[in-house]
Design an enzyme around this catalytic site. Sequence first.
Site, PDB file in Angstrom:
ATOM      1  N   HIS A  78      18.979   3.991  -0.499  1.00 39.09           N
ATOM      2  CA  HIS A  78      17.979   5.379  -0.471  1.00 39.09           C
ATOM      3  C   HIS A  78      17.106   4.888   0.926  1.00 39.09           C
ATOM      4  CE1 HIS A  78      14.775   3.231  -2.736  1.00 39.09           C
ATOM      5  NE2 HIS A  78      14.170   4.150  -2.116  1.00 39.09           N
ATOM      6  N   ASP A 132      22.499   1.596  -5.661  1.00 41.04           N
ATOM      7  CA  ASP A 132      21.362   1.681  -4.749  1.00 41.04           C
ATOM      8  C   ASP A 132      21.357   0.580  -3.437  1.00 41.04           C
ATOM      9  OD1 ASP A 132      19.368   2.720  -2.867  1.00 41.04           O
ATOM     10  OD2 ASP A 132      17.923   2.653  -4.507  1.00 41.04           O
ATOM     11  N   SER A 217      10.473  -0.639  -2.049  1.00 39.74           N
ATOM     12  CA  SER A 217      11.930  -0.176  -2.236  1.00 39.74           C
ATOM     13  C   SER A 217      12.811  -1.127  -1.244  1.00 39.74           C
ATOM     14  CB  SER A 217      12.172   1.160  -1.824  1.00 39.74           C
ATOM     15  OG  SER A 217      12.086   1.850  -3.076  1.00 39.74           O
TER      16      SER A 217
HETATM   17  C1  4AZ Z   1       9.479   4.124  -4.545  1.00 41.72           C
HETATM   18  O1  4AZ Z   1       8.932   5.267  -4.603  1.00 41.72           O
HETATM   19  C2  4AZ Z   1       9.215   3.429  -5.709  1.00 41.72           C
HETATM   20  N1  4AZ Z   1       7.970   1.409  -9.992  1.00 41.72           N
HETATM   21  C3  4AZ Z   1       9.786   2.008  -5.937  1.00 41.72           C
HETATM   22  C4  4AZ Z   1       9.598   1.424  -7.306  1.00 41.72           C
HETATM   23  C5  4AZ Z   1       9.400   2.132  -8.279  1.00 41.72           C
HETATM   24  C6  4AZ Z   1       8.753   3.199  -8.234  1.00 41.72           C
HETATM   25  C7  4AZ Z   1       8.883   4.107  -6.980  1.00 41.72           C
HETATM   26  C8  4AZ Z   1       9.075   1.376  -9.700  1.00 41.72           C
HETATM   27  O2  4AZ Z   1       9.947   3.494  -3.560  1.00 41.72           O
END
Ligand code: 4AZ
Length: 253
Positions: A78, A132, A217
């Site tokens: 993503h 992902d 992420s």
């Molecule tokens: C994000 O938006 C995201 N708490 C990454 C990890 C988590 C939530 C959102 C997990 O990139």
Amino acid sequence: MPFLALRRVTACLAAAAAAVAVTTSASPASAIVGGSPVQASQHPWLAAVGTPLFFVRPAGQFCGGSLIRPDKLLTAAHCVSMFRSTPGLLKATFGRSDLVGRGGETVGVRAVRVHPKFRESTFKDETVLHHDLAVLTLARPVARPTVPLGTPGAERDGLALGWGMRSENDLLNTKLRGVRLPLPGDAACRRAYGGSYDAADMLCAGSEKADTCQFDSGGPLLARGRLVGVVSWGYGCGKAGYPGVFARVADLP
Ligand code: 4AZ
């Protein structure tokens, strides 16, 4: 720039701006709660993934990634799926503890390969991300150690690393941080997310005290020094009863 590419980039920037808006207005608790600053030199295979187009963050950083071959960076699908036809807009920066500054090594990206089964669904108002994972081919190999891949065993926790948000009042965190996340097991994520959680390609980690969040992420979850997961999604950040969800690296095709 071809129209399609321009539209994709615009969509990407809009998504990025939306992510920032969500983070500033609605973010609960925080990310990397209970974590602490980490020196990037301790993890020379760790990269900040960004694009100069994402000017709201230093180094244009919006995700993390892990070097698994001298010219291959593993990240979340993503993070990079909108760059499939414009990989040259992406940059990977290794060895920079603070995104503000010029330290470390920045390398371009030549190709983006997204997991063929990557898809999105929804849970409450969150996007659920299936398979992902993506592999970036760097413009050149780098002279850095790679991180070994693994599957979690009996360990009770793992280490997540990222330049992401620490709290709703921390929009502008630019420092690399690490946090030990409990590994509560698949049952905890099934309780939280029901059928949206698929243990075949996902991994469950975190608590209300320790979690990942926006801009973490694509970054790593390590167990015994091996890369076992990639930061993927979750219902909010640091919400009791809603652990973070990671893509299992064993799901790499
Ligand atoms: C994000 O938006 C995201 N708490 C990454 C990890 C988590 C939530 C959102 C997990 O990139």
